[in-house]
Motif scaffolding. Structure first.
Motif, PDB file in Angstrom:
ATOM      1  N   ARG A 110       0.842  -1.199   0.000  1.00  0.00           N
ATOM      2  CA  ARG A 110       0.000   0.000   0.000  1.00  0.00           C
ATOM      3  C   ARG A 110       0.876   1.248   0.000  1.00  0.00           C
ATOM      4  O   ARG A 110       1.983   1.243   0.507  1.00  0.00           O
ATOM      5  N   LYS A 111       0.327   2.307  -0.538  1.00  0.00           N
ATOM      6  CA  LYS A 111       1.040   3.578  -0.623  1.00  0.00           C
ATOM      7  C   LYS A 111       0.807   4.404   0.632  1.00  0.00           C
ATOM      8  O   LYS A 111      -0.336   4.602   1.044  1.00  0.00           O
ATOM      9  N   GLY A 112       1.895   4.852   1.253  1.00  0.00           N
ATOM     10  CA  GLY A 112       1.802   5.819   2.344  1.00  0.00           C
ATOM     11  C   GLY A 112       1.482   5.257   3.711  1.00  0.00           C
ATOM     12  O   GLY A 112       2.057   5.662   4.694  1.00  0.00           O
ATOM     13  N   ILE A 122       4.582   0.257  -9.173  1.00  0.00           N
ATOM     14  CA  ILE A 122       5.942   0.355  -8.642  1.00  0.00           C
ATOM     15  C   ILE A 122       6.792  -0.804  -9.120  1.00  0.00           C
ATOM     16  O   ILE A 122       6.291  -1.825  -9.583  1.00  0.00           O
ATOM     17  N   PHE A 123       8.087  -0.635  -8.986  1.00  0.00           N
ATOM     18  CA  PHE A 123       9.038  -1.718  -9.202  1.00  0.00           C
ATOM     19  C   PHE A 123       9.812  -1.861  -7.913  1.00  0.00           C
ATOM     20  O   PHE A 123      10.329  -0.896  -7.376  1.00  0.00           O
ATOM     21  N   GLY A 124       9.865  -3.048  -7.384  1.00  0.00           N
ATOM     22  CA  GLY A 124      10.579  -3.302  -6.139  1.00  0.00           C
ATOM     23  C   GLY A 124      10.760  -4.790  -5.976  1.00  0.00           C
ATOM     24  O   GLY A 124      10.764  -5.521  -6.948  1.00  0.00           O
ATOM     25  N   GLY A 178      -1.632  -4.907  -6.617  1.00  0.00           N
ATOM     26  CA  GLY A 178      -1.129  -4.501  -5.320  1.00  0.00           C
ATOM     27  C   GLY A 178      -0.836  -5.629  -4.357  1.00  0.00           C
ATOM     28  O   GLY A 178      -0.503  -5.397  -3.201  1.00  0.00           O
ATOM     29  N   ALA A 179      -0.948  -6.879  -4.809  1.00  0.00           N
ATOM     30  CA  ALA A 179      -0.741  -8.025  -3.926  1.00  0.00           C
ATOM     31  C   ALA A 179       0.409  -8.895  -4.435  1.00  0.00           C
ATOM     32  O   ALA A 179       0.745  -8.877  -5.607  1.00  0.00           O
ATOM     33  N   PHE A 180       1.014  -9.667  -3.534  1.00  0.00           N
ATOM     34  CA  PHE A 180       2.035 -10.622  -3.912  1.00  0.00           C
ATOM     35  C   PHE A 180       1.787 -11.932  -3.185  1.00  0.00           C
ATOM     36  O   PHE A 180       1.062 -11.984  -2.174  1.00  0.00           O
TER      37      PHE A 180
END
Length: 185
Positions: A110-112, A122-124, A178-180
């Motif tokens: 999640r952002k923030g 995003i890339f991470g 948004g999930a992994f």
């Protein structure tokens, strides 16, 4: 035009052989086995056959051999096998045992804050360290929404595009909505 001189090729006439199996001793086929030369340019690759056996043709030198299970069913817990080999020599019994990846770690990015919007742009990376081993072992891989942007769902390699190690679902999955999800032993 520049003269590059004479290039000399080194003969690949040596063999690194071994077997990949599960903890029960059953062979595992279609596992990628890579060999890379230590402190020199050199690389070789093959797949295990139906008996779990592999044979990589290499040149003489110092090599590291590593397996890459190409499914989310198994993981390898260990570092590369080091092999020093002479010209026209065969080194056998370079074996690997894979563990069943029968547990799942799921999460959301999640952002923030914990209640922020799901991160889909995003890339991470998501990495899980196995602290039971004093080794370099991590499970995980890139979180990259490019998979979804290219029309692939996480864990799919059927788009015809290149999906590298660590991008397969279970070995480190792409961020999907948004999930992994990571499969671990």
């Amino acid at each position: 035009t520049t003269d590059a001189g004479t290039l000399t090729l080194k003969a690949k006439n040596s063999h690194i052989k071994g077997r990949v199996q599960d903890q029960a001793g059953s062979p595992i086929q279609n596992v990628v086995v890579n060999a890379y030369q230590v402190a020199a340019p050199g690389w070789g690759m093959t797949y295990t056959d139906t008996t779990g056996s592999f044979d990589i043709t290499v040149s003489s030198g110092n090599w590291n051999v590593m397996v890459m299970p190409m499914s989310n069913q198994y993981v390898y817990q260990g570092g590369p096998v080091s092999v020093t080999i002479q010209a026209s020599e065969t080194k056998e019994n370079n074996n690997f045992t894979l563990k069943l990846a029968d547990s799942t770690i799921k999460g959301k990015v999640r952002k923030g804050s914990a209640t922020g919007d799901l991160a889909t742009d995003i890339f991470g990376g998501v990495w899980v360290r196995d602290t039971s081993l004093n080794d370099m072992l991590d499970f995980g891989g890139p979180m990259d929404d490019m998979m979804t942007k290219s029309g692939m769902s996480a864990g799919s390699a059927s788009s015809g595009g290149m999906v590298g190690p660590g991008m397969e679902k279970g070995m480190g999955t792409g961020l999907y909505n948004g999930a992994f999800e990571l499969k671990v032993p």
